[in-house]
Design a protein around this motif. Structure first.
Motif, PDB file in Angstrom:
ATOM      1  N   GLU A   4      -5.989   4.085  -2.128  1.00  0.00           N
ATOM      2  CA  GLU A   4      -6.520   5.236  -1.769  1.00  0.00           C
ATOM      3  C   GLU A   4      -5.824   5.813  -0.306  1.00  0.00           C
ATOM      4  N   GLU A   5      -6.503   6.418   0.718  1.00  0.00           N
ATOM      5  CA  GLU A   5      -5.626   6.423   2.152  1.00  0.00           C
ATOM      6  C   GLU A   5      -6.665   6.249   3.243  1.00  0.00           C
ATOM      7  N   PRO A   6      -7.301   4.745   2.788  1.00  0.00           N
ATOM      8  CA  PRO A   6      -7.904   4.242   4.363  1.00  0.00           C
ATOM      9  C   PRO A   6      -7.093   3.824   5.683  1.00  0.00           C
ATOM     10  N   HIS A   7      -8.016   4.450   6.149  1.00  0.00           N
ATOM     11  CA  HIS A   7      -7.143   3.980   7.812  1.00  0.00           C
ATOM     12  C   HIS A   7      -6.681   2.661   8.016  1.00  0.00           C
ATOM     13  N   TYR A   8      -5.789   2.169   8.728  1.00  0.00           N
ATOM     14  CA  TYR A   8      -5.617   0.625   8.746  1.00  0.00           C
ATOM     15  C   TYR A   8      -5.083   0.608  10.796  1.00  0.00           C
ATOM     16  N   SER A   9      -5.979   0.152  11.767  1.00  0.00           N
ATOM     17  CA  SER A   9      -5.839   0.089  12.561  1.00  0.00           C
ATOM     18  C   SER A   9      -4.162  -0.776  12.667  1.00  0.00           C
ATOM     19  N   ARG A  17      -6.997  -6.272   6.551  1.00  0.00           N
ATOM     20  CA  ARG A  17      -6.870  -5.531   5.388  1.00  0.00           C
ATOM     21  C   ARG A  17      -5.738  -4.508   4.941  1.00  0.00           C
ATOM     22  N   LEU A  18      -5.372  -4.479   5.196  1.00  0.00           N
ATOM     23  CA  LEU A  18      -3.707  -3.989   3.951  1.00  0.00           C
ATOM     24  C   LEU A  18      -3.583  -4.807   3.189  1.00  0.00           C
ATOM     25  N   CYS A  19      -3.456  -6.114   3.822  1.00  0.00           N
ATOM     26  CA  CYS A  19      -2.895  -7.032   2.704  1.00  0.00           C
ATOM     27  C   CYS A  19      -3.466  -7.044   1.762  1.00  0.00           C
ATOM     28  N   ARG A  20      -5.113  -7.772   1.829  1.00  0.00           N
ATOM     29  CA  ARG A  20      -6.255  -7.445   0.708  1.00  0.00           C
ATOM     30  C   ARG A  20      -5.940  -6.224  -0.087  1.00  0.00           C
ATOM     31  N   ASP A  21      -6.023  -5.278   0.300  1.00  0.00           N
ATOM     32  CA  ASP A  21      -6.113  -4.059  -0.243  1.00  0.00           C
ATOM     33  C   ASP A  21      -5.006  -4.190  -1.524  1.00  0.00           C
ATOM     34  N   VAL A  22      -3.417  -4.347  -0.718  1.00  0.00           N
ATOM     35  CA  VAL A  22      -2.561  -3.820  -1.434  1.00  0.00           C
ATOM     36  C   VAL A  22      -2.054  -5.333  -2.645  1.00  0.00           C
ATOM     37  N   ILE A  23      -2.493  -6.461  -1.859  1.00  0.00           N
ATOM     38  CA  ILE A  23      -2.374  -7.812  -2.990  1.00  0.00           C
ATOM     39  C   ILE A  23      -2.994  -7.120  -3.789  1.00  0.00           C
ATOM     40  N   LEU A  24      -4.126  -6.932  -4.089  1.00  0.00           N
ATOM     41  CA  LEU A  24      -5.233  -6.765  -5.058  1.00  0.00           C
ATOM     42  C   LEU A  24      -5.186  -5.742  -6.069  1.00  0.00           C
ATOM     43  N   SER A  25      -4.491  -4.342  -5.497  1.00  0.00           N
ATOM     44  CA  SER A  25      -3.591  -3.147  -6.484  1.00  0.00           C
ATOM     45  C   SER A  25      -2.399  -4.021  -7.128  1.00  0.00           C
ATOM     46  N   ALA A  26      -1.500  -4.397  -6.167  1.00  0.00           N
ATOM     47  CA  ALA A  26      -0.305  -4.536  -6.542  1.00  0.00           C
ATOM     48  C   ALA A  26      -0.678  -5.809  -8.433  1.00  0.00           C
ATOM     49  N   GLY A  27      -1.731  -6.635  -7.762  1.00  0.00           N
ATOM     50  CA  GLY A  27      -2.018  -7.335  -9.035  1.00  0.00           C
ATOM     51  C   GLY A  27      -2.771  -7.317 -10.458  1.00  0.00           C
ATOM     52  N   ALA A  28      -3.720  -5.346  -9.631  1.00  0.00           N
ATOM     53  CA  ALA A  28      -3.205  -5.004 -11.221  1.00  0.00           C
ATOM     54  C   ALA A  28      -2.660  -4.745 -11.943  1.00  0.00           C
ATOM     55  N   LEU A  29      -1.408  -4.333 -11.160  1.00  0.00           N
ATOM     56  CA  LEU A  29       0.193  -3.920 -11.854  1.00  0.00           C
ATOM     57  C   LEU A  29       0.714  -4.925 -13.152  1.00  0.00           C
ATOM     58  N   VAL A  30      -0.129  -5.872 -12.099  1.00  0.00           N
ATOM     59  CA  VAL A  30       1.275  -7.144 -12.578  1.00  0.00           C
ATOM     60  C   VAL A  30      -0.051  -7.643 -13.524  1.00  0.00           C
ATOM     61  N   LEU A  31      -1.004  -7.564 -13.752  1.00  0.00           N
ATOM     62  CA  LEU A  31      -1.832  -7.838 -14.751  1.00  0.00           C
ATOM     63  C   LEU A  31      -1.761  -6.991 -16.104  1.00  0.00           C
ATOM     64  N   ARG A  32      -1.131  -5.709 -16.005  1.00  0.00           N
ATOM     65  CA  ARG A  32      -0.916  -4.912 -16.736  1.00  0.00           C
ATOM     66  C   ARG A  32       0.314  -5.420 -17.914  1.00  0.00           C
ATOM     67  N   GLY A  33       1.274  -6.368 -16.860  1.00  0.00           N
ATOM     68  CA  GLY A  33       2.196  -5.814 -17.361  1.00  0.00           C
ATOM     69  C   GLY A  33       1.841  -6.832 -18.136  1.00  0.00           C
ATOM     70  N   PHE A  34       1.623  -8.292 -17.517  1.00  0.00           N
ATOM     71  CA  PHE A  34       1.441  -9.523 -18.195  1.00  0.00           C
ATOM     72  C   PHE A  34       0.050  -9.582 -19.724  1.00  0.00           C
ATOM     73  N   GLN A  35      -0.172  -8.172 -19.854  1.00  0.00           N
ATOM     74  CA  GLN A  35      -1.052  -7.567 -21.319  1.00  0.00           C
ATOM     75  C   GLN A  35       0.211  -7.186 -21.731  1.00  0.00           C
ATOM     76  N   ASP A  36       0.782  -6.740 -22.002  1.00  0.00           N
ATOM     77  CA  ASP A  36       1.749  -5.585 -22.612  1.00  0.00           C
ATOM     78  C   ASP A  36       2.985  -6.510 -22.748  1.00  0.00           C
TER      79      ASP A  36
END
Length: 280
Positions: A4-9, A17-36
């Motif tokens: 999403e496009e939140p504002h990060y100070s 905040r960005l670090c938390r958000d991006v590592i979780l979204s990257a994790g979702a990408l990596v988990l899909r790759g792991f399951q395939d």
């Protein structure tokens, strides 16, 4: 997965905040790759150095998200390299790729943010176990939002130590270090992800981690986690470098002296704590 496009100070809070958000979204990408299983196919970058298409996809995702919100920050990643500056993100998009490729759920994403020569933010996420480790300098370390501490172990006979392997160090030196650790009475094991091994020291799941050569993208987040969880760490930038790596030690305080002696890796003094590292 597009963020999403939140504002990060434009400060440490915004970057955390960005670090938390991006590592979780990257994790979702990596988990899909792991399951395939099709995307777990791998190539070899070198001896025991695995690469999957998910590694590159994860790094590109993280790099793009950081550039979108903090375009003046530098990025240094395992797969694509990068530049080094006063505001720097150091990223391993999948640590433990050999485990990932074989369907073993012991791998992670590691992100560290360094500003003006100091490790300020560290995050390690294992999406297969849904465990997010997070630390900010001076604010302690957490797993899934709950505070963590290193173990209270003081007896080597009760200690579990993980030791990573690197092809950059002669096998004879590696075996000598293992022998000396075993002689102390410790249990020595290896699980195939140095970043997660450091997180486990911070969490008290392991009592120490040793690697005779480790890349900065594998260890900077984990060293900050251990330091913030009350552990002892090596002065990584004094005995190695951001670009070329170096030896790593992280330990519960009760056994740190013996682990340091056995591994021949020094422990940082108070002025050399990982949260105060000067880039070299």
């Amino acid at each position: 997965m597009k963020l999403e496009e939140p504002h990060y100070s434009d400060d440490l809070n915004g970057r955390a905040r960005l670090c938390r958000d991006v590592i979780l979204s990257a994790g979702a990408l990596v988990l899909r790759g792991f399951q395939d299983s099709a995307t777990r196919s791998f190539s070899m970058k070198g001896p025991q150095d695995f690469l999957t298409e998910t590694d590159a996809a994860s790094e590109a995702h993280i790099r793009t998200a950081i550039a979108a919100h903090f375009p003046d920050d530098a990025f240094f990643g395992e797969e694509g390299g990068g530049t080094i500056s006063n505001r720097l993100w150091v990223v391993d998009p999948v640590d433990g790729t050999a485990n990932f490729a074989r369907g073993i759920p012991h791998f992670c994403i590691s992100i560290a943010y360094i500003e003006n020569g100091r490790a300020e933010i560290g995050a390690i996420f294992n999406p297969a176990q849904d465990e997010l480790y997070f630390a900010e300098r001076g604010a302690g370390a957490t797993r899934n939002g709950q505070p963590i501490r290193v173990s209270a172990t003081t007896a080597f006979e009760a200690a579990s130590v993980e030791m990573g392997w690197s092809g950059r160090v002669a096998n004879e030196i590696y075996l000598e270090a293992i022998s000396d650790l075993l002689a102390l009475g410790t249990n020595v094991r290896r699980a195939g992800s140095g970043a997660l091994a450091l997180a486990y020291v911070a969490d008290g799941r392991s009592d120490a981690y040793v690697e005779l050569h480790m890349n900065s993208w594998d260890c900077l987040a984990g060293l900050l986690l251990v330091a913030e969880a009350g552990g002892e760490v090596c002065p990584f930038m004094d005995i190695g470098s951001l670009r070329d790596g170096g030896p790593v030690l992280a330990s519960a305080p009760g056994i740190a002296g013996g682990i340091s002696q056995a591994s021949r890796i020094p422990i940082a003094s108070a002025s050399e704590r990982v949260s105060e590292l000067a880039l070299t």
